[in-house]
Design a protein around this motif. Structure first.
Motif, PDB file in Angstrom:
ATOM      1  N   PHE A   1      57.490  48.898 114.601  1.00 24.08           N
ATOM      2  CA  PHE A   1      58.863  48.361 114.795  1.00 24.08           C
ATOM      3  C   PHE A   1      58.601  46.795 114.162  1.00 24.08           C
ATOM      4  N   PHE A   2      59.649  46.488 113.328  1.00 19.88           N
ATOM      5  CA  PHE A   2      59.814  45.233 112.745  1.00 19.88           C
ATOM      6  C   PHE A   2      58.561  44.569 112.304  1.00 19.88           C
ATOM      7  N   PRO A   3      58.092  45.279 111.346  1.00 16.16           N
ATOM      8  CA  PRO A   3      56.691  44.718 110.641  1.00 16.16           C
ATOM      9  C   PRO A   3      57.033  43.338 109.962  1.00 16.16           C
ATOM     10  N   ASP A   4      56.159  42.376 109.569  1.00 19.39           N
ATOM     11  CA  ASP A   4      56.654  41.343 108.545  1.00 19.39           C
ATOM     12  C   ASP A   4      57.145  41.858 107.411  1.00 19.39           C
ATOM     13  N   PRO A   5      58.134  41.419 106.720  1.00 13.97           N
ATOM     14  CA  PRO A   5      58.650  42.081 105.632  1.00 13.97           C
ATOM     15  C   PRO A   5      58.262  41.368 104.314  1.00 13.97           C
ATOM     16  N   TRP A   6      57.422  40.393 104.419  1.00 13.33           N
ATOM     17  CA  TRP A   6      56.720  39.437 103.347  1.00 13.33           C
ATOM     18  C   TRP A   6      57.953  39.375 102.394  1.00 13.33           C
ATOM     19  N   PRO A   7      58.870  38.699 102.384  1.00 12.96           N
ATOM     20  CA  PRO A   7      60.034  38.940 101.499  1.00 12.96           C
ATOM     21  C   PRO A   7      59.811  38.465  99.933  1.00 12.96           C
ATOM     22  N   LYS A   8      58.878  37.347  99.881  1.00 13.40           N
ATOM     23  CA  LYS A   8      58.699  36.895  98.431  1.00 13.40           C
ATOM     24  C   LYS A   8      57.952  37.814  97.816  1.00 13.40           C
ATOM     25  N   LYS A   9      58.305  38.140  96.379  1.00 13.72           N
ATOM     26  CA  LYS A   9      57.924  38.985  95.393  1.00 13.72           C
ATOM     27  C   LYS A   9      56.246  38.902  95.333  1.00 13.72           C
ATOM     28  N   LYS A  10      55.821  37.758  95.411  1.00 12.55           N
ATOM     29  CA  LYS A  10      54.282  37.546  95.462  1.00 12.55           C
ATOM     30  C   LYS A  10      53.461  37.922  96.751  1.00 12.55           C
TER      31      LYS A  10
ATOM     32  N   GLU B   1      66.410  40.435  93.678  1.00 16.52           N
ATOM     33  CA  GLU B   1      65.945  40.002  92.563  1.00 16.52           C
ATOM     34  C   GLU B   1      64.481  40.044  92.366  1.00 16.52           C
ATOM     35  N   THR B   2      63.674  40.050  93.639  1.00 16.15           N
ATOM     36  CA  THR B   2      62.290  39.754  93.661  1.00 16.15           C
ATOM     37  C   THR B   2      61.279  41.159  94.173  1.00 16.15           C
ATOM     38  N   THR B   3      62.457  42.076  94.379  1.00 18.18           N
ATOM     39  CA  THR B   3      61.419  43.473  94.687  1.00 18.18           C
ATOM     40  C   THR B   3      60.703  43.855  93.772  1.00 18.18           C
ATOM     41  N   THR B   4      59.012  44.222  94.300  1.00 18.71           N
ATOM     42  CA  THR B   4      58.400  44.816  93.416  1.00 18.71           C
ATOM     43  C   THR B   4      58.263  46.300  93.795  1.00 18.71           C
ATOM     44  N   ARG B   5      57.401  46.782  93.199  1.00 21.90           N
ATOM     45  CA  ARG B   5      56.788  48.385  93.622  1.00 21.90           C
ATOM     46  C   ARG B   5      55.833  48.244  94.545  1.00 21.90           C
ATOM     47  N   PRO B   6      55.912  49.448  95.575  1.00 21.98           N
ATOM     48  CA  PRO B   6      54.711  49.613  96.254  1.00 21.98           C
ATOM     49  C   PRO B   6      53.261  50.146  95.533  1.00 21.98           C
ATOM     50  N   GLU B   7      52.050  49.704  95.968  1.00 25.75           N
ATOM     51  CA  GLU B   7      50.905  50.080  95.647  1.00 25.75           C
ATOM     52  C   GLU B   7      50.913  51.688  95.074  1.00 25.75           C
ATOM     53  N   SER B   8      49.802  52.022  94.226  1.00 24.67           N
ATOM     54  CA  SER B   8      49.867  53.551  94.055  1.00 24.67           C
ATOM     55  C   SER B   8      48.890  54.078  95.167  1.00 24.67           C
TER      56      SER B   8
END
Length: 258
Positions: free
Chosen positions: A158-167, A20-27
């Motif tokens: 390998f296993f970078p921080d996923p930063w899960p929150k949309k913000k 529900e919180t996924t955004t899109r990658p930057e350009s």
């Protein structure tokens, strides 16, 4: 994840429902270094005697800084060999295992977490390894300023921080500009290998890479965009525990074209 999780790859924020919180990658036009935004957080940690020894006694032999400038890797290692860079090696167990298992390959680790750097250097000395060097610097700066174009056989994330929150998605290291920088540092046929235990981030990685020019996915049609866990990637204690609990891990390997 690295064992224990590197402070450079660690988030204080509890996971959210990423569907529900996924955004899109930057350009691809977004700058690599946006003011005040980092893909990591440096946190203080207690240093053991061995870790202090690594930073104080072993660093002069194996440590590198951005101030050293653009590296001549053949001169640095005293030979011509395949070259592997790992970003965010945490406490270094996986990288040490790789360097020890593959003495004919040269490794460069990049990590900002002092205890992890100290531990790895202590182990490098104790095991008598000569094929590993370390940066305690921002990985983007190292890639931009220190590593020559077309010089790397493999880059590992390998296993970078996923930063899960949309913000916080803007903090994710895997962005179009980042993967383009990596492409320029890989030699033709070189590979960019990512692994994550966060499915939403795996999907993000795949989206970025599928849109990135100059890469070919090495996955088969049956498993694409992911590859089965390759035997050459060391299994961390954290990952082994996760497997027993039924947690997934996703590997993605892309080859530089041309």
């Amino acid at each position: 994840m690295t064992e224990p999780k590197s402070a450079a790859n660690e988030s204080n924020d509890a996971p959210e429902n990423t569907a529900e919180t996924t955004t899109r990658p930057e350009s691809s036009e977004a700058p690599l270094h946006r003011r005040g935004i980092k893909s990591y957080v440096i946190r203080a940690g207690r240093m053991t005697q061995a870790q202090n020894r690594g930073l104080e006694e072993i660093w002069p032999r194996f440590g590198l800084t951005i101030a050293d400038g653009r590296q001549d890797l053949d001169a640095l290692f005293g030979r011509q060999a395949p070259r592997v860079v790992e970003i965010g090696f945490g406490m270094g167990n996986s990288l040490i295992e790789q360097a020890e298992t593959h003495p004919d390959t040269d490794f460069i680790g990049i990590e900002v977490h002092a205890p992890g750097v100290g531990k790895l250097l202590d182990e490098v000395d104790k095991r008598g390894l000569t094929n590993l060097r370390v940066y305690r610097e921002d990985a983007l700066a190292v890639l931009e300023q220190c590593l020559p174009e077309g010089s790397l056989t493999t880059l590992q994330l390998f296993f970078p921080d996923p930063w899960p929150k949309k913000k916080h998605h803007k903090r994710r290291i895997v962005q179009p500009a980042f993967v383009e920088l990596i492409r320029t540092r890989l030699m033709p046929g070189g590979t960019f290998h990512m692994a994550t235990d966060w499915e939403a981030y795996a999907e993000w990685m795949a989206e970025v890479m599928e849109a990135a020019p100059g890469y070919t996915n090495t996955a088969s049609a049956e498993t694409a965009p992911y590859v089965p866990r390759p035997a050459f990637r060391p299994l961390t204690k954290f990952e082994a525990r996760g497997e027993k609990l039924g947690h997934g891990v996703w590997d993605l390997i892309y080859r530089r074209e041309g």
